[in-house]
Design a protein around this motif. Structure first.
Motif, PDB file in Angstrom:
ATOM      1  N   LEU A  74      43.698   0.481 -65.353  1.00 57.09           N
ATOM      2  CA  LEU A  74      42.353   0.977 -64.298  1.00 57.09           C
ATOM      3  C   LEU A  74      42.567   1.414 -63.001  1.00 57.09           C
ATOM      4  CD1 LEU A  74      40.035  -1.496 -65.937  1.00 57.09           C
ATOM      5  CD2 LEU A  74      40.613   1.056 -66.145  1.00 57.09           C
ATOM      6  N   LEU A  78      45.736   5.476 -64.746  1.00 60.23           N
ATOM      7  CA  LEU A  78      44.852   6.153 -65.324  1.00 60.23           C
ATOM      8  C   LEU A  78      44.162   6.387 -64.068  1.00 60.23           C
ATOM      9  CD1 LEU A  78      43.958   7.823 -67.321  1.00 60.23           C
ATOM     10  CD2 LEU A  78      42.168   5.817 -67.999  1.00 60.23           C
ATOM     11  N   TYR A  79      44.001   6.104 -63.503  1.00 60.69           N
ATOM     12  CA  TYR A  79      43.215   6.103 -61.888  1.00 60.69           C
ATOM     13  C   TYR A  79      43.552   7.203 -61.139  1.00 60.69           C
ATOM     14  CZ  TYR A  79      41.433   5.040 -57.069  1.00 60.69           C
ATOM     15  OH  TYR A  79      41.239   6.014 -55.813  1.00 60.69           O
ATOM     16  N   SER A  82      44.327  10.664 -62.839  1.00 60.66           N
ATOM     17  CA  SER A  82      43.079  10.828 -62.396  1.00 60.66           C
ATOM     18  C   SER A  82      42.723  12.296 -61.421  1.00 60.66           C
ATOM     19  CB  SER A  82      41.946  10.427 -63.175  1.00 60.66           C
ATOM     20  OG  SER A  82      41.723   9.668 -64.321  1.00 60.66           O
ATOM     21  N   LEU A 158      36.237  10.418 -64.111  1.00 61.25           N
ATOM     22  CA  LEU A 158      36.878   9.162 -64.638  1.00 61.25           C
ATOM     23  C   LEU A 158      37.452   8.118 -64.556  1.00 61.25           C
ATOM     24  CD1 LEU A 158      38.719   8.582 -67.796  1.00 61.25           C
ATOM     25  CD2 LEU A 158      40.148  10.167 -67.540  1.00 61.25           C
ATOM     26  N   GLY A 159      38.242   9.243 -62.994  1.00 58.70           N
ATOM     27  CA  GLY A 159      38.823   7.895 -61.673  1.00 58.70           C
ATOM     28  C   GLY A 159      38.790   7.344 -61.064  1.00 58.70           C
ATOM     29  N   CYS A 162      37.035   4.180 -63.347  1.00 58.34           N
ATOM     30  CA  CYS A 162      38.393   3.396 -63.696  1.00 58.34           C
ATOM     31  C   CYS A 162      38.238   2.510 -62.799  1.00 58.34           C
ATOM     32  CB  CYS A 162      39.610   4.079 -63.571  1.00 58.34           C
ATOM     33  SG  CYS A 162      40.803   4.650 -64.685  1.00 58.34           S
ATOM     34  N   SER A 166      37.621  -1.244 -63.281  1.00 57.77           N
ATOM     35  CA  SER A 166      38.859  -2.552 -62.620  1.00 57.77           C
ATOM     36  C   SER A 166      37.592  -2.961 -61.665  1.00 57.77           C
ATOM     37  CB  SER A 166      39.694  -1.159 -62.064  1.00 57.77           C
ATOM     38  OG  SER A 166      38.831  -1.078 -60.421  1.00 57.77           O
ATOM     39  N   SER A 304      40.820  -4.312 -56.607  1.00 55.39           N
ATOM     40  CA  SER A 304      41.269  -2.976 -57.014  1.00 55.39           C
ATOM     41  C   SER A 304      40.026  -1.393 -56.409  1.00 55.39           C
ATOM     42  CB  SER A 304      39.879  -3.018 -58.712  1.00 55.39           C
ATOM     43  OG  SER A 304      38.836  -3.511 -58.195  1.00 55.39           O
TER      44      SER A 304
END
Length: 307
Positions: A74, A78-79, A82, A158-159, A162, A166, A304
């Motif tokens: 997250l 992926l973050y 993205s 999307l980022g 995330c 998170s 995060s």
């Protein structure tokens, strides 16, 4: 010490703001997956060193490895992928503007999943103003918007999602464990670096060295300083100035992204986009002012939270 902390505050804002410039430059030579791989590895190095020196890493933390893996996805792999993909598809100035909405996404995810976020008229007003700014940039009603632009908006969204998720995951599963945020960041970046080692395609990655300045920007500007050193700066700012003041640092990187995109990369920034960015930042400020101090501290100090 407080005066020095304000200097670190300014440095942090600059480092986060320049990440869009360095990311955009690297995207002209290598893939987003390769960019994210270098970013997490170089960012991991100073954080790991600081955690070792501070003796924050404990063998008993291994029992929570499943949580660290979730956070690495997250708030790590992926973050960062993205955002790298979104910045490749969009002008860096536009991506920087959209990143200003991260606090709003975090607010919404906390309200939905944690149910301890106070919903009041000021918060709702801030969200409405901020999302109106996002709509002005994305313009879903405009048929002339290209497929690449829509995909870029989607990857930045999307980022941002995330990051919000998170925070929710950290608050629900990790905060009760009492693990140092510095240790958690070390684990999530380290696991993300190993993940990229197995899933990334590094064919053609040496093309980054075709341009020495872009290579320096990626390895040191985006990775070492923009990710690793920036996290240490944020940690210091929270410790010395408090979480609420530290939150205001997120208002500055979008402005720096616009300035570097237009002045250095020659990107064309429209008046409508500047108004949209102002709306996003205004919405975030209004939304933040509607929170209780306790909730502001929880959100800002979440391990995060990164750009």
């Amino acid at each position: 010490m407080k005066n020095k902390s304000y200097i670190v505050f300014g440095l942090l804002a600059l480092l986060w703001g320049l990440t869009f410039l360095f990311n955009k430059g690297a995207s002209t030579l290598i893939s987003p997956m390769q960019i994210a791989s270098v970013r997490v590895f170089m960012g991991f190095l100073p954080v790991f060193a600081a955690a070792l020196i501070g003796r924050k890493l404990k063998w008993q933390h291994l029992r929570y490895a499943h949580h660290f893996i979730a956070m690495s996805i997250l708030a790590g792999s992926l973050y960062y992928f993205s955002f790298a993909k979104g910045i490749q598809l969009l002008p860096s100035s536009l991506a920087g503007m959209l990143s200003g909405a991260i606090p709003m996404i975090s607010f919404v995810t906390a309200a939905v999943f944690l149910r301890n976020e106070p919903i009041n008229r000021r918060s709702v007003l801030g969200l409405c103003v901020g999302f109106a700014g996002i709509a002005m940039i994305a313009r879903p009603w405009d048929a002339s918007i290209s497929t690449n632009d829509l995909a870029g908006f989607g990857f930045i969204g999307l980022g941002s999602l995330c990051v919000g998720l998170s925070f929710v995951y950290a608050r629900r599963f990790i905060s009760p464990l009492g693990i140092s945020p510095l240790a958690l960041c070390t684990y999530q970046l380290g696991i993300a670096a190993v993940t990229f080692l197995f899933i990334a395609d590094f064919d053609g990655a040496l093309a980054i060295f075709d341009n020495g300045w872009i290579a320096l920007g990626l390895f040191f500007g985006l990775g070492l300083f923009g990710t690793g050193i920036a996290y240490l700066c944020y940690y210091l700012v929270v410790e010395n100035l408090g979480a609420v003041k530290a939150a205001s640092v997120t208002y500055i990187p979008p402005i720096i992204a616009v300035l570097t995109g237009s002045l250095i990369l020659g990107e064309n920034v429209q008046l409508q986009e500047l108004i949209a960015m102002a709306a996003i930042l205004t919405g975030v400020i209004v939304m933040q002012s509607g929170r209780t101090p306790a909730m502001q501290n929880q959100l800002t100090a979440a391990p995060s939270r990164q750009i």
